[in-house]
Design an enzyme around this catalytic site. Structure first.
Site, PDB file in Angstrom:
ATOM      1  N   HIS A  82      51.588  14.423  40.266  1.00  0.00           N
ATOM      2  CA  HIS A  82      51.976  14.364  38.847  1.00  0.00           C
ATOM      3  C   HIS A  82      50.711  14.424  38.003  1.00  0.00           C
ATOM      4  O   HIS A  82      49.731  13.741  38.296  1.00  0.00           O
ATOM      5  CB  HIS A  82      52.736  13.061  38.533  1.00  0.00           C
ATOM      6  CG  HIS A  82      53.062  12.930  37.068  1.00  0.00           C
ATOM      7  ND1 HIS A  82      54.136  13.568  36.497  1.00  0.00           N
ATOM      8  CD2 HIS A  82      52.409  12.287  36.060  1.00  0.00           C
ATOM      9  CE1 HIS A  82      54.156  13.309  35.207  1.00  0.00           C
ATOM     10  NE2 HIS A  82      53.120  12.534  34.902  1.00  0.00           N
ATOM     11  N   ASP A 161      65.890   7.035  31.737  1.00  0.00           N
ATOM     12  CA  ASP A 161      64.650   7.496  31.094  1.00  0.00           C
ATOM     13  C   ASP A 161      64.962   8.415  29.920  1.00  0.00           C
ATOM     14  O   ASP A 161      64.259   8.383  28.906  1.00  0.00           O
ATOM     15  CB  ASP A 161      63.744   8.218  32.097  1.00  0.00           C
ATOM     16  CG  ASP A 161      62.417   8.597  31.453  1.00  0.00           C
ATOM     17  OD1 ASP A 161      61.682   7.670  31.047  1.00  0.00           O
ATOM     18  OD2 ASP A 161      62.126   9.800  31.304  1.00  0.00           O
ATOM     19  N   ARG A 168      62.004   5.830  22.393  1.00  0.00           N
ATOM     20  CA  ARG A 168      60.572   5.519  22.284  1.00  0.00           C
ATOM     21  C   ARG A 168      59.870   6.522  21.374  1.00  0.00           C
ATOM     22  O   ARG A 168      58.992   6.172  20.582  1.00  0.00           O
ATOM     23  CB  ARG A 168      59.929   5.518  23.680  1.00  0.00           C
ATOM     24  CG  ARG A 168      60.330   4.321  24.529  1.00  0.00           C
ATOM     25  CD  ARG A 168      59.902   4.499  25.964  1.00  0.00           C
ATOM     26  NE  ARG A 168      58.465   4.626  26.087  1.00  0.00           N
ATOM     27  CZ  ARG A 168      57.841   5.288  27.061  1.00  0.00           C
ATOM     28  NH1 ARG A 168      58.535   5.872  28.017  1.00  0.00           N
ATOM     29  NH2 ARG A 168      56.531   5.346  27.097  1.00  0.00           N
ATOM     30  N   SER A 183      58.385   5.186  33.327  1.00  0.00           N
ATOM     31  CA  SER A 183      58.988   6.468  32.986  1.00  0.00           C
ATOM     32  C   SER A 183      58.528   7.554  33.968  1.00  0.00           C
ATOM     33  O   SER A 183      59.336   8.297  34.540  1.00  0.00           O
ATOM     34  CB  SER A 183      58.602   6.825  31.539  1.00  0.00           C
ATOM     35  OG  SER A 183      58.911   8.151  31.240  1.00  0.00           O
ATOM     36  N   LYS A 187      60.921   8.973  37.664  1.00  0.00           N
ATOM     37  CA  LYS A 187      61.300  10.374  37.880  1.00  0.00           C
ATOM     38  C   LYS A 187      60.723  10.883  39.196  1.00  0.00           C
ATOM     39  O   LYS A 187      61.328  11.698  39.881  1.00  0.00           O
ATOM     40  CB  LYS A 187      60.844  11.217  36.689  1.00  0.00           C
ATOM     41  CG  LYS A 187      61.684  10.936  35.443  1.00  0.00           C
ATOM     42  CD  LYS A 187      61.192  11.651  34.207  1.00  0.00           C
ATOM     43  CE  LYS A 187      59.976  11.018  33.630  1.00  0.00           C
ATOM     44  NZ  LYS A 187      59.641  11.339  32.263  1.00  0.00           N
TER      45      LYS A 187
HETATM   46  N1  URA Z   1      55.341  11.119  30.281  1.00  0.00           N
HETATM   47  C1  URA Z   1      56.498  10.572  30.713  1.00  0.00           C
HETATM   48  O1  URA Z   1      57.204  11.140  31.537  1.00  0.00           O
HETATM   49  N2  URA Z   1      56.843   9.378  30.199  1.00  0.00           N
HETATM   50  C2  URA Z   1      56.101   8.715  29.296  1.00  0.00           C
HETATM   51  O2  URA Z   1      56.477   7.635  28.896  1.00  0.00           O
HETATM   52  C3  URA Z   1      54.893   9.294  28.851  1.00  0.00           C
HETATM   53  C4  URA Z   1      54.537  10.510  29.380  1.00  0.00           C
END
Ligand code: URA
Length: 439
Positions: A82, A161, A168, A183, A187
């Site tokens: 990631h 999320d 958010r 978050s 994922k």
């Molecule tokens: N990327 C994400 O997937 N979530 C966040 O909260 C910030 C960046």
């Protein structure tokens, strides 16, 4: 359990217990918590923080809020990478095929670009026919056939999320290390991975502007991932200048293919090889890091990585002939150059400035619902540190919208710097953190 009591407890600085956190996530997903109470609790978390244990429970509850992929029965090395996002960050397009060619299974679920950082899905969709919306069954079949899927999140994964991030985004509550960690990780864990390599970009073109901030995010994610059974390593990499020489969509696809052909810019190749090698080691298929780097470089030299990209494109419905014929990719209808204002040395460009120009150009988006121009891109015609003479073209800017191309060029003119001595580049791979170093 009343929402207002949880909000008060967090407001007053207490840690929430696992039942409270799970009740919160249930309320987010089943709609029983209204937006204003969710937002109030999010703000209390921003201000009061969360312990690693709280954030780990939040992450787990978010994973369980929807469907997840499961490869436990495969007995395979399922590892992903990631990136926190950067300018010219085409690493996934190189690393996914390379890791798969070396025996790692990579169920890579990526996002779209927003703001000055590009998104892997936007880049992939520059390839004619390439489908990034695959069902869970299609992802599984692609992984069986080619070992790597480069896709977007399915609708039923991590619904918590989706609602939390949307709130958010409009309530000033994105900037919280535990919330960002949960978050991102929820994922990734929902992909069914056993290991994760985190590329934390640092600098003006990144989410994290300083080494300290990058280290804090990396440490948080590694700890929370460990509690959830996913071994994670974080690599802090430079994003004070763009990665490589191409920023945009089709232009980044071309640079990724060139890198798989062994002809990519040195910095793009170095980051891709380093991160892929870490995935091999985490997956237990690569010996030590030096062995793994040798294997990854061999997959470039033999053409196995490139062949894997061809097969991934085919498996996802795209035109694999782009690998040999770049004219099949979207090309700009309008292209201009930016010239060196004086003779000297071409200094590294500021990643933030190039990223902002790419949004003006239409290569990235400033609103979630904006379209991107797949042909739009900025190319650095020379590597940083090259000698230039006054009037020589140093950048090419292209896209389908003339006004946007001109506006981006006007911005970039101010970002080009010609200096007299050799510029000193900050190290590309700055630091590596793992479970032991953050214990
Ligand atoms: N990327 C994400 O997937 N979530 C966040 O909260 C910030 C960046």
């Amino acid at each position: 359990m009343r929402a207002v009591d949880l909000i008060r407890r967090k407001r007053d600085g207490h840690a929430l217990d696992a039942d409270e956190i799970r009740a919160f996530v249930t309320g987010v997903v089943d709609g029983s918590w209204p937006d204003y109470q969710i937002s109030a609790l999010l703000m209390a978390i921003v201000l009061r923080g969360m312990t690693a244990d709280e954030a780990a429970v939040l992450t787990d509850a978010m994973v369980r809020s929807g469907a997840r992929l499961d490869f436990a029965a495969w007995g395979a090395a399922v590892v992903d990478k990631h990136s926190t996002g950067g300018v010219g960050d085409k690493v996934s397009l190189v690393l996914g095929p390379l890791a798969a060619a070396c025996g790692v299974v990579v169920p890579m679920i990526s996002g779209r670009g927003l703001g000055h950082t590009g998104g892997t899905l936007d880049k992939l969709e520059a390839i004619p026919g390439f489908r990034t919306r695959l069902s869970a069954d299609e992802i599984r079949r692609s992984l069986e056939r080619v070992g790597c899927a480069l896709v977007g999140q399915t609708d039923d994964m991590v619904p918590a999320d989706r609602r939390l991030y949307a709130l958010r985004d409009v309530t000033g509550t994105v900037e919280s290390i535990p919330l960002i960690s949960a978050s991102i990780l929820s994922k990734k864990i929902a992909e069914g991975i056993k290991g994760l390599v985190l590329d934390v970009k640092v600098g003006s073109g990144a989410f994290m502007q300083t080494d300290d901030d990058a280290r804090a995010l990396a440490t948080s994610i590694i700890r929370i991932a460990a509690i959830n059974g996913v071994r994670t390593e974080a690599v802090l990499t430079a994003m004070d200048r763009p990665l490589g020489r191409a920023v945009g969509n089709a232009v980044e696809v071309i640079e990724a293919i060139e890198t798989l052909k062994g002809r990519g810019p040195a910095d793009t190749e170095q980051v891709c090889v380093h991160l892929t090698a870490r995935m091999l080691v985490l997956g237990g298929v690569g010996g030590d890091h030096a062995d793994a780097e040798r294997r990854v470089r061999a997959a470039i030299a033999s053409g196995e990585g490139l062949d894997r990209l061809r097969r991934i494109i085919e498996a996802q419905g795209g035109d694999a002939a782009v690998v040999d014929d770049y004219t099949r990719l979207p090309t700009p209808t309008y292209r201009v150059t930016v010239s060196a204002p004086s003779s000297g040395v071409f200094a590294p460009m500021d990643a933030g400035a190039v990223g902002r120009a790419s949004v003006i150009l239409g290569a990235g988006r400033d609103r979630v619902d904006a379209d991107v121009d797949p042909s739009a891109g900025i190319e650095l015609l020379l590597p940083p540190g090259a000698d230039v003479t006054a009037g020589e073209a140093v950048l090419a800017v292209g896209g389908r919208d003339r006004a946007r191309v001109d506006a981006a060029r006007d911005q970039l003119v101010h970002a080009v710097r010609i200096v007299s001595g050799t510029p000193v580049l900050t190290p590309l791979v700055r630091e590596v953190l793992d479970e032991a170093s953050v214990a």
